[in-house]
Design an enzyme around this catalytic site. Structure first.
Site, PDB file in Angstrom:
ATOM      1  CB  CYS A  20     -39.244  36.476  14.455  1.00 23.89           C
ATOM      2  SG  CYS A  20     -39.595  34.994  15.426  1.00 23.89           S
ATOM      3  CE  LYS A  52     -45.137  36.844  15.572  1.00 29.99           C
ATOM      4  NZ  LYS A  52     -45.020  36.677  17.041  1.00 29.99           N
ATOM      5  CG  ASP A 106     -45.146  33.964  26.073  1.00 31.61           C
ATOM      6  OD1 ASP A 106     -45.509  35.001  25.483  1.00 31.61           O
ATOM      7  OD2 ASP A 106     -44.261  33.935  26.937  1.00 31.61           O
ATOM      8  CG  ASP A 150     -54.336  18.763   7.291  1.00 30.76           C
ATOM      9  OD1 ASP A 150     -53.449  18.478   6.467  1.00 30.76           O
ATOM     10  OD2 ASP A 150     -55.172  17.957   7.715  1.00 30.76           O
ATOM     11  N   GLY A 202     -52.706  31.324  17.826  1.00 30.44           N
ATOM     12  CA  GLY A 202     -52.014  30.847  16.639  1.00 30.44           C
ATOM     13  C   GLY A 202     -50.809  31.682  16.296  1.00 30.44           C
ATOM     14  CG  HIS A 203     -46.764  32.025  14.108  1.00 26.88           C
ATOM     15  ND1 HIS A 203     -46.035  32.845  14.939  1.00 26.88           N
ATOM     16  CD2 HIS A 203     -46.100  31.981  12.924  1.00 26.88           C
ATOM     17  CE1 HIS A 203     -44.960  33.278  14.282  1.00 26.88           C
ATOM     18  NE2 HIS A 203     -44.983  32.765  13.064  1.00 26.88           N
ATOM     19  CG  ASP A 235     -59.777  12.683   7.133  1.00 25.93           C
ATOM     20  OD1 ASP A 235     -58.899  11.865   7.500  1.00 25.93           O
ATOM     21  OD2 ASP A 235     -59.579  13.911   7.122  1.00 25.93           O
TER      22      ASP A 235
END
Length: 784
Positions: A439, A442, A473, A490, A563-564, A651
């Protein structure tokens, strides 16, 4: 823990002119830790002015006289943003572009060349072909030569306005090339009528009188009609309705040249009719340079001091035709741009290091070699002149090829890596930070907060209960009781340098899984790895990345919910995409029926192209075509396939065409036959495959060749490896009932021009020859 030098300073170059090409090459050998180099250019291939007349004359190929900026930028470790600069914000230090977010800079250099002046002459914009920008002129020239080659028995009248070096060399080159076409077609060369207009009493007024007289003598001997002391005051059209090529659009907006007759009017009262009129007058600069607030001369060129630095804004440098040295005014000629490359880079590096800049004084006398279109040349320097001689052409050819050799056959191992830790041992600099994992990797909360505040989503959905605008969160979505949720994910390292472009490509790639199943996109979560940099640089990278992705998501009707982020050595991006669908209307891999026709909606080859790109072996125009393909959404293709009754769909991505097709074959318990020659292929793929370059995933995908019944026979086909090439943002592969296949293909090709019928679904009895490798895994490939 990882050791790295974060990006602290952005050096941005606008334009890929001669000075910048040299500067980029030299920067590659001596990069500066913490400095990120970015090139903004509207073309991948920049023409070398010294060889352009020879190219127009048919003496050089396109690649011989164009610098390919993409491998050059990659060699230098530079980002390349393919867009057109249209302005500057000199207070925020930003470059304003036509089709992407602004690009921030700390130090800026401009080398965008010039445009023809005097287009204020009535009719000039509508009815003439300016020679600059050169890329657009060359497009017109190719169309002109193609038209003459198709109709060599037709007469054509061409006019050239401007009797300087550019106009004279163009006259020689145009005549030489078209005469060759007529001779090869056994047609008389006098089918070409060539006029040259010049406002003064002699040609080449900037050179010694002997040179002008010699050129005049040669042109007259070749039948070129000279109109000296004729100032063109207007151009108008005549009988436009009678021409299939006529167009009412201005020339700079036209896709084909206008062959309709035109009347050239001169101040003397002279009127001449021509079918094509080239404009090669004195140069001027792009208007936005002056509008931005830079100090410019009367023609709009950036005024620079002896250090090639703007006299009004010290953070801005300029070189080549776009710059005018206050103390050393010189003609707009390529020789000066070439000489400015090294001093420009040295002063850019000094500015970045905050060191005193060095003065550069260009030479007063300079040699020019004027090609006469027939592999001869005239030499001119000061009062000296000689030629035309074939020896001089060979000398000129040698000089030009030697210059171009600097930018070809580049190898990544020739680069320096200031922060790699390889080679001589050295102490860790203060700017080299030990970056944490977990973490601790980040991106900072303030960076993230600022970026999310800047992202304005155009799409709003009632079924997103908690999303990007709340500090919770996790995101919360509502799924209607009559629908199901379709999810996909993806994530991959960047294959393009531009984070805005990467965001668009990745979003298209990730959404394709939803489209292939007949689902409607609803929402997405992002995961991004941002390169080590100062917080300001990271904020800009993350903003451009998410902006590109959000634009594509919003176009599909989906929103970004959150997101992250992490820090890392290289840019990477991915999305988890959610879609909604009626369960009874989902498309599966398992629905193929005997007799169905296989349709593929995009060309193949992105994997091999970017594998070559990493090795500096792909041409810029090939990558440009690949990017154009990856930016095309599969959403409308999926709607059309559903409309025409597709029975199965997928695809084509990482496992290649055969890998994804095998999934359908296994699930549907059928066999298929492919037509190798029907598969659409991206430009450059065949050339790269012949060099033995493949994607790193290719060997693993190649194992699936065991399911190809006639692999031994077809494996000799030059495009056979393409069957196993991993695709990024590839097309949809669908099975469609035979009775609707033609109509479906016709509808698809309105938007997806590379759509093809590539095969059909078979029964076991139709594949009676050969051994089955399993009850259901059989592919038969036809191809010459």
């Amino acid at each position: 823990m990882k050791l790295s030098t974060p990006t602290e300073t952005d050096l941005v170059l606008i334009g890929g002119g001669h000075s910048h090409a040299i500067a980029i090459k030299d920067f590659a050998m001596n990069p500066i830790p913490g400095v990120r180099l970015t090139l903004i250019t509207d073309v991948y291939h920049t023409p070398y002015s010294g060889m352009l007349p020879g190219y127009v004359a048919g003496l050089y190929t396109f690649d011989q006289c164009h610098i390919d900026l993409r491998p050059l930028a990659k060699f230098a470790g530079a980002r390349i943003f393919v867009d057109r600069a249209i302005g500057l914000d000199l207070e925020k230090n930003q470059v304003i572009c036509a089709n992407r977010p602004p690009v921030n800079f700390d130090v800026l250099s401009i080398d965008i060349g010039s445009t023809p002046a005097s287009l204020t002459v009535p009719g000039a914009i509508e009815y003439t072909l300016p020679v600059k920008p050169i890329s657009k002129f060359l497009t017109y020239w190719h169309q002109i030569t193609a038209t003459v080659a198709q109709l060599p028995e037709q007469k054509i009248r061409i006019g050239i306005v401007g009797g300087g070096v550019g106009g004279v060399e163009l006259a020689f080159a145009v005549q030489s090339h078209l005469h060759n076409i007529y001779q090869n077609a056994r047609q008389p060369t006098n089918n070409l009528e060539l006029h040259l207009f010049h406002r003064t009493t002699r040609l080449l007024p900037g050179r010694h009188r002997w040179v002008g007289k010699q050129v005049e003598k040669i042109l007259k001997s070749r039948g070129v009609v000279l109109h000296l002391e004729e100032n063109v005051t207007g151009v108008k059209s005549k009988d436009r309705q009678d021409s299939d090529f006529a167009s009412d659009a201005p020339m700079n907006e036209r896709k084909i040249p206008d062959f309709a007759p035109k009347i050239i009017e001169c101040n003397s009262g002279l009127q001449i009719e021509c079918d094509i009129l080239f404009w090669v007058t004195q140069a001027s600069a792009a208007p936005w340079l002056q509008t931005a607030g830079l100090a410019t001369d009367a023609s709009g060129f950036i005024l620079v001091n002896d250090k090639l630095q703007s006299i009004s804004h010290p953070q801005v440098f300029a070189a080549g035709d776009v710059a005018t040295m206050v103390n050393h005014s010189r003609p707009k000629a390529g020789v000066f741009a070439v000489r400015q490359g090294k001093p420009l880079l040295e002063n850019l590096q000094r500015a970045l290091h905050r060191k005193p800049l060095k003065s550069f004084i260009p030479q007063k006398k300079f040699l020019i070699l004027i090609g006469t279109g027939d592999q001869r040349a005239i030499a001119s320097r000061g009062k000296m002149g000689f030629g035309p001689e074939s020896l001089l052409w060979r000398w000129k050819d040698h000089i030009d090829r030697k210059f171009m050799d600097k930018f070809t056959n580049l190898k990544m191992e020739g680069r320096s890596y200031p922060s790699s830790g390889k080679g001589k041992s050295r102490r860790r600099k203060d700017s080299e930070i030990m970056h944490c994992a977990g973490c601790g990797a980040k991106v900072g909360s303030k960076v993230l907060e600022k970026v999310l505040h800047r992202i304005q989503q155009q799409t709003q959905r009632d079924d997103i209960l908690i999303g990007i605008n709340t500090p919770d969160d996790a995101a919360v979505v509502r799924v209607p009781t009559d629908k199901v949720m379709v999810q996909t994910i993806d994530y991959f390292p960047a294959l393009v340098d531009d984070p805005y472009l990467l965001g668009k490509i990745t979003a298209n790639h990730c959404l394709s899984d939803l489209f292939a199943m007949g689902a409607t996109p609803q929402s997405a979560l992002a995961i991004a790895t941002i390169p080590y940099a100062s917080s300001i640089k990271q904020e800009d990278d993350l903003y451009q990345l998410l902006l590109g992705a959000t634009e594509i998501l919003n176009q599909a009707g989906a929103v970004l919910m959150g997101g992250h982020t992490t820090e890392g050595a290289e840019l990477a991006f991915g999305l988890t995409c959610n879609g909604l669908a009626f369960s009874e209307k989902l498309l599966y891999n398992s629905g193929m029926q005997s007799g169905d026709v296989l349709i593929l909606t995009k060309a193949l080859g992105t994997g091999v192209l970017f594998a070559a790109d990493m090795r500096l072996r792909a041409k810029g125009r090939w990558i440009e075509s690949a990017i154009e393909s990856m930016l095309v959404s599969n959403q409308n293709a999926a709607k059309l396939l559903l409309e025409y009754g597709a029975t199965a769909c997928t695809d084509v991505t990482g496992f290649g065409l055969v890998g994804h097709l095998l999934e359908m074959v296994k699930a549907s318990q059928v066999a298929v036959e492919l037509e190798m020659e029907a598969i659409s292929v991206l430009p450059g793929v065949a050339e790269i495959l012949q060099q033995g370059i493949f994607s790193s995933l290719y060997p693993e995908n190649l194992r699936m060749s065991a399911s190809i019944q006639n692999s031994e026979q077809i494996s000799t086909h030059v495009l056979y490896p393409l069957l196993f090439d991993p695709q990024t943002s590839g097309g949809l592969l669908a099975a469609v009932p035979a009775e609707s296949a033609s109509a479906c293909l016709q509808a698809l090709q309105q938007e997806y021009s590379e759509s093809r019928i590539i095969g059909r679904v078979l029964t076991k009895s139709e594949v009676s020859r050969g051994e089955w490798h399993s009850p259901y895994e059989v592919i038969f490939v036809r191809g010459t």
